[in-house]
Design a protein around this motif. Structure first.
Motif, PDB file in Angstrom:
ATOM      1  N   GLY A  82       0.817  -1.202   0.000  1.00  0.00           N
ATOM      2  CA  GLY A  82       0.000   0.000   0.000  1.00  0.00           C
ATOM      3  C   GLY A  82       0.855   1.259   0.000  1.00  0.00           C
ATOM      4  O   GLY A  82       2.091   1.206  -0.065  1.00  0.00           O
ATOM      5  N   LEU A  83       0.194   2.402   0.087  1.00  0.00           N
ATOM      6  CA  LEU A  83       0.874   3.698   0.059  1.00  0.00           C
ATOM      7  C   LEU A  83       0.835   4.323   1.441  1.00  0.00           C
ATOM      8  O   LEU A  83      -0.235   4.587   1.984  1.00  0.00           O
ATOM      9  CB  LEU A  83       0.196   4.627  -0.964  1.00  0.00           C
ATOM     10  N   ASN A  84       2.011   4.572   2.002  1.00  0.00           N
ATOM     11  CA  ASN A  84       2.078   5.152   3.351  1.00  0.00           C
ATOM     12  C   ASN A  84       1.703   6.628   3.395  1.00  0.00           C
ATOM     13  O   ASN A  84       0.963   7.057   4.284  1.00  0.00           O
ATOM     14  CB  ASN A  84       3.481   4.988   3.929  1.00  0.00           C
ATOM     15  N   VAL A  85       2.240   7.413   2.447  1.00  0.00           N
ATOM     16  CA  VAL A  85       2.026   8.869   2.501  1.00  0.00           C
ATOM     17  C   VAL A  85       1.630   9.416   1.136  1.00  0.00           C
ATOM     18  O   VAL A  85       2.332   9.188   0.145  1.00  0.00           O
ATOM     19  CB  VAL A  85       3.294   9.597   2.993  1.00  0.00           C
ATOM     20  N   LEU A  86       0.525  10.133   1.116  1.00  0.00           N
ATOM     21  CA  LEU A  86       0.130  10.928  -0.039  1.00  0.00           C
ATOM     22  C   LEU A  86       0.386  12.383   0.310  1.00  0.00           C
ATOM     23  O   LEU A  86      -0.205  12.915   1.259  1.00  0.00           O
ATOM     24  CB  LEU A  86      -1.350  10.718  -0.373  1.00  0.00           C
ATOM     25  N   PHE A  87       1.245  13.040  -0.445  1.00  0.00           N
ATOM     26  CA  PHE A  87       1.580  14.437  -0.196  1.00  0.00           C
ATOM     27  C   PHE A  87       1.025  15.269  -1.356  1.00  0.00           C
ATOM     28  O   PHE A  87       1.610  15.324  -2.435  1.00  0.00           O
ATOM     29  CB  PHE A  87       3.095  14.594  -0.098  1.00  0.00           C
ATOM     30  N   ASN A  88      -0.130  15.897  -1.111  1.00  0.00           N
ATOM     31  CA  ASN A  88      -0.745  16.758  -2.119  1.00  0.00           C
ATOM     32  C   ASN A  88      -0.022  18.095  -2.129  1.00  0.00           C
ATOM     33  O   ASN A  88      -0.417  19.046  -1.455  1.00  0.00           O
ATOM     34  CB  ASN A  88      -2.231  16.942  -1.814  1.00  0.00           C
ATOM     35  N   ASN A  89       1.051  18.161  -2.904  1.00  0.00           N
ATOM     36  CA  ASN A  89       1.930  19.327  -2.917  1.00  0.00           C
ATOM     37  C   ASN A  89       1.647  20.293  -4.066  1.00  0.00           C
ATOM     38  O   ASN A  89       1.829  21.495  -3.924  1.00  0.00           O
ATOM     39  CB  ASN A  89       3.395  18.848  -2.997  1.00  0.00           C
ATOM     40  N   ALA A  90       1.198  19.782  -5.217  1.00  0.00           N
ATOM     41  CA  ALA A  90       0.995  20.621  -6.396  1.00  0.00           C
ATOM     42  C   ALA A  90       0.024  21.759  -6.094  1.00  0.00           C
ATOM     43  O   ALA A  90      -1.016  21.553  -5.458  1.00  0.00           O
ATOM     44  CB  ALA A  90       0.472  19.781  -7.557  1.00  0.00           C
ATOM     45  N   GLY A  91       0.380  22.964  -6.552  1.00  0.00           N
ATOM     46  CA  GLY A  91      -0.484  24.111  -6.301  1.00  0.00           C
ATOM     47  C   GLY A  91      -0.188  25.233  -7.266  1.00  0.00           C
ATOM     48  O   GLY A  91       0.785  25.200  -8.023  1.00  0.00           O
ATOM     49  N   CYS A  92      -1.048  26.253  -7.258  1.00  0.00           N
ATOM     50  CA  CYS A  92      -0.827  27.410  -8.123  1.00  0.00           C
ATOM     51  C   CYS A  92      -1.379  28.659  -7.459  1.00  0.00           C
ATOM     52  O   CYS A  92      -2.189  28.583  -6.526  1.00  0.00           O
ATOM     53  CB  CYS A  92      -1.485  27.211  -9.489  1.00  0.00           C
ATOM     54  N   SER A  93      -0.923  29.816  -7.940  1.00  0.00           N
ATOM     55  CA  SER A  93      -1.405  31.092  -7.433  1.00  0.00           C
ATOM     56  C   SER A  93      -1.271  32.148  -8.524  1.00  0.00           C
ATOM     57  O   SER A  93      -0.158  32.414  -8.990  1.00  0.00           O
ATOM     58  CB  SER A  93      -0.607  31.538  -6.201  1.00  0.00           C
ATOM     59  N   PRO A  94      -2.388  32.740  -8.977  1.00  0.00           N
ATOM     60  CA  PRO A  94      -2.294  33.828  -9.964  1.00  0.00           C
ATOM     61  C   PRO A  94      -1.674  35.064  -9.343  1.00  0.00           C
ATOM     62  O   PRO A  94      -1.690  35.241  -8.123  1.00  0.00           O
ATOM     63  CB  PRO A  94      -3.754  34.067 -10.365  1.00  0.00           C
ATOM     64  N   ALA A 132      -2.179   0.237   3.197  1.00  0.00           N
ATOM     65  CA  ALA A 132      -1.003   0.498   4.034  1.00  0.00           C
ATOM     66  C   ALA A 132      -1.386   0.565   5.496  1.00  0.00           C
ATOM     67  O   ALA A 132      -0.666   0.057   6.369  1.00  0.00           O
ATOM     68  CB  ALA A 132      -0.333   1.804   3.603  1.00  0.00           C
ATOM     69  N   SER A 133      -2.519   1.187   5.783  1.00  0.00           N
ATOM     70  CA  SER A 133      -2.969   1.284   7.166  1.00  0.00           C
ATOM     71  C   SER A 133      -3.255  -0.095   7.754  1.00  0.00           C
ATOM     72  O   SER A 133      -2.909  -0.368   8.913  1.00  0.00           O
ATOM     73  CB  SER A 133      -4.231   2.151   7.244  1.00  0.00           C
ATOM     74  N   GLU A 134      -3.851  -0.955   6.958  1.00  0.00           N
ATOM     75  CA  GLU A 134      -4.171  -2.301   7.434  1.00  0.00           C
ATOM     76  C   GLU A 134      -2.901  -3.123   7.635  1.00  0.00           C
ATOM     77  O   GLU A 134      -2.760  -3.843   8.631  1.00  0.00           O
ATOM     78  CB  GLU A 134      -5.088  -2.997   6.426  1.00  0.00           C
ATOM     79  N   VAL A 135      -1.948  -3.011   6.707  1.00  0.00           N
ATOM     80  CA  VAL A 135      -0.682  -3.739   6.814  1.00  0.00           C
ATOM     81  C   VAL A 135       0.077  -3.319   8.074  1.00  0.00           C
ATOM     82  O   VAL A 135       0.739  -4.136   8.720  1.00  0.00           O
ATOM     83  CB  VAL A 135       0.187  -3.498   5.557  1.00  0.00           C
ATOM     84  N   ASN A 136      -0.048  -2.022   8.420  1.00  0.00           N
ATOM     85  CA  ASN A 136       0.673  -1.479   9.575  1.00  0.00           C
ATOM     86  C   ASN A 136      -0.261  -1.141  10.737  1.00  0.00           C
ATOM     87  O   ASN A 136      -0.024  -0.192  11.483  1.00  0.00           O
ATOM     88  CB  ASN A 136       1.430  -0.219   9.143  1.00  0.00           C
ATOM     89  N   LYS A 137      -1.300  -1.935  10.898  1.00  0.00           N
ATOM     90  CA  LYS A 137      -2.348  -1.637  11.872  1.00  0.00           C
ATOM     91  C   LYS A 137      -1.863  -1.639  13.323  1.00  0.00           C
ATOM     92  O   LYS A 137      -2.530  -1.085  14.198  1.00  0.00           O
ATOM     93  CB  LYS A 137      -3.515  -2.601  11.723  1.00  0.00           C
ATOM     94  N   ASP A 138      -0.719  -2.247  13.578  1.00  0.00           N
ATOM     95  CA  ASP A 138      -0.190  -2.257  14.945  1.00  0.00           C
ATOM     96  C   ASP A 138       0.535  -0.950  15.285  1.00  0.00           C
ATOM     97  O   ASP A 138       0.902  -0.727  16.446  1.00  0.00           O
ATOM     98  CB  ASP A 138       0.769  -3.431  15.130  1.00  0.00           C
ATOM     99  N   LEU A 139       0.732  -0.099  14.296  1.00  0.00           N
ATOM    100  CA  LEU A 139       1.403   1.173  14.517  1.00  0.00           C
ATOM    101  C   LEU A 139       0.381   2.272  14.814  1.00  0.00           C
ATOM    102  O   LEU A 139      -0.762   2.206  14.360  1.00  0.00           O
ATOM    103  CB  LEU A 139       2.223   1.569  13.281  1.00  0.00           C
ATOM    104  N   PRO A 140       0.772   3.309  15.559  1.00  0.00           N
ATOM    105  CA  PRO A 140      -0.136   4.426  15.825  1.00  0.00           C
ATOM    106  C   PRO A 140      -0.310   5.281  14.570  1.00  0.00           C
ATOM    107  O   PRO A 140       0.404   5.114  13.575  1.00  0.00           O
ATOM    108  CB  PRO A 140       0.580   5.202  16.927  1.00  0.00           C
ATOM    109  N   LEU A 141      -1.274   6.214  14.617  1.00  0.00           N
ATOM    110  CA  LEU A 141      -1.467   7.138  13.504  1.00  0.00           C
ATOM    111  C   LEU A 141      -0.153   7.866  13.196  1.00  0.00           C
ATOM    112  O   LEU A 141       0.534   8.332  14.098  1.00  0.00           O
ATOM    113  CB  LEU A 141      -2.535   8.181  13.845  1.00  0.00           C
ATOM    114  N   GLY A 142       0.183   7.941  11.907  1.00  0.00           N
ATOM    115  CA  GLY A 142       1.411   8.625  11.537  1.00  0.00           C
ATOM    116  C   GLY A 142       1.862   8.247  10.138  1.00  0.00           C
ATOM    117  O   GLY A 142       1.208   7.458   9.448  1.00  0.00           O
ATOM    118  N   SER A 143       3.001   8.780   9.734  1.00  0.00           N
ATOM    119  CA  SER A 143       3.487   8.548   8.380  1.00  0.00           C
ATOM    120  C   SER A 143       4.020   7.133   8.170  1.00  0.00           C
ATOM    121  O   SER A 143       4.156   6.686   7.032  1.00  0.00           O
ATOM    122  CB  SER A 143       4.583   9.565   8.046  1.00  0.00           C
TER     123      SER A 143
END
Length: 247
Positions: A82-94, A132-143
């Motif tokens: 699975g995917l551990n971190v999604l970083f929505n970084n793309a952005g724009c500003s006129p 990813a959350s299910e695979v690492n379900k024994d870990l606390p919330l985090g990256s």
């Protein structure tokens, strides 16, 4: 974290994050970096050629109809982890956004990139984030388990607005902050942390040459925040040095 996906990596902060991650003492197994055009991402291509854990996928965040196919490409890379971190970084500003100059196109286009795209991309990638959350379900919330980071800005903070103007950017980031809060509530049961991050005023194409911070300084601070994400960060807005900001 075993895997991270960062949007908008052809330049600026996105490229800076990729550079920092490949140099990290314990780099992710999979670094997925997106860009709209390979011709404008020469440095990113060089990094990918030198690091087998870096994968480039073409993505124009305004083309939301391509997100399901994009998600399939991501799944092929991360597979059963699975995917551990999604970083929505793309952005724009006129540029010209005082009330006398703002127009419909600026507002709509900025909202699409800064708000609509992160929401719909998150939706498309939920299966791999949940995996990813299910695979690492024994870990606390985090990256290390599963997290969504939305690149926001203090300019989207209503309580911190004392200068006015910047309507497309301010409004789109305020809306992204609301989406962050809602997602943090909706996805907490799935063990997915959602937070918003302000990188500071940085010398990028968006921040301009007069910004006081270098990309490297912002990225270094943001990476420390990401590494130490915990339940207290869920549904909140933090800046690059770990300080909590008001909505």
């Amino acid at each position: 974290m075993k895997s991270i996906l960062i949007t908008g990596c052809n330049r600026g902060l996105g490229l800076g994050f990729v550079k920092a991650l490949v140099r990290d003492r314990n780099p992710p197994n999979q670094i997925i970096a997106t860009c709209r055009n390979l011709d404008n991402a020469k440095e990113l291509q060089e990094i990918a050629n030198e690091n087998k854990n870096v994968h480039i996928i073409l993505l124009d965040v305004t083309q939301t109809e391509t997100f399901p196919n994009f998600a399939s490409q991501v799944e092929e890379i991360v597979k059963d982890d699975g995917l551990n971190v999604l970083f929505n970084n793309a952005g724009c500003s006129p540029k010209s956004t005082r009330i006398n100059f703002v127009n419909t196109e600026q507002l709509v286009d900025t909202y699409l990139v800064n708000t609509v795209a992160p929401i719909l991309l998150t939706k498309a990638l939920l299966p791999v984030l949940k995996k990813a959350s299910e695979v690492n379900k024994d870990l606390p919330l985090g990256s290390s388990r599963s997290a969504i980071i939305n690149m926001s800005s203090i300019l989207g903070s209503i309580s911190a607005n004392d200068n006015g103007g910047l309507y497309p950017y301010r409004c789109s980031k305020a809306a992204l902050n609301m989406a962050t809060k809602s997602l943090s509530i909706d996805l907490q049961k799935d063990g997915i942390l959602v937070t918003a991050l302000h990188p500071g005023w940085v010398k990028t194409n968006l921040g301009g040459p007069g910004a006081p911070m270098e990309v490297e300084s912002s990225v270094k601070g943001c990476m420390e925040v990401i590494r130490h994400l915990s339940e207290k960060h869920n549904g909140a807005l933090y800046q690059w040095d770990g300080k909590k900001l008001e909505w």
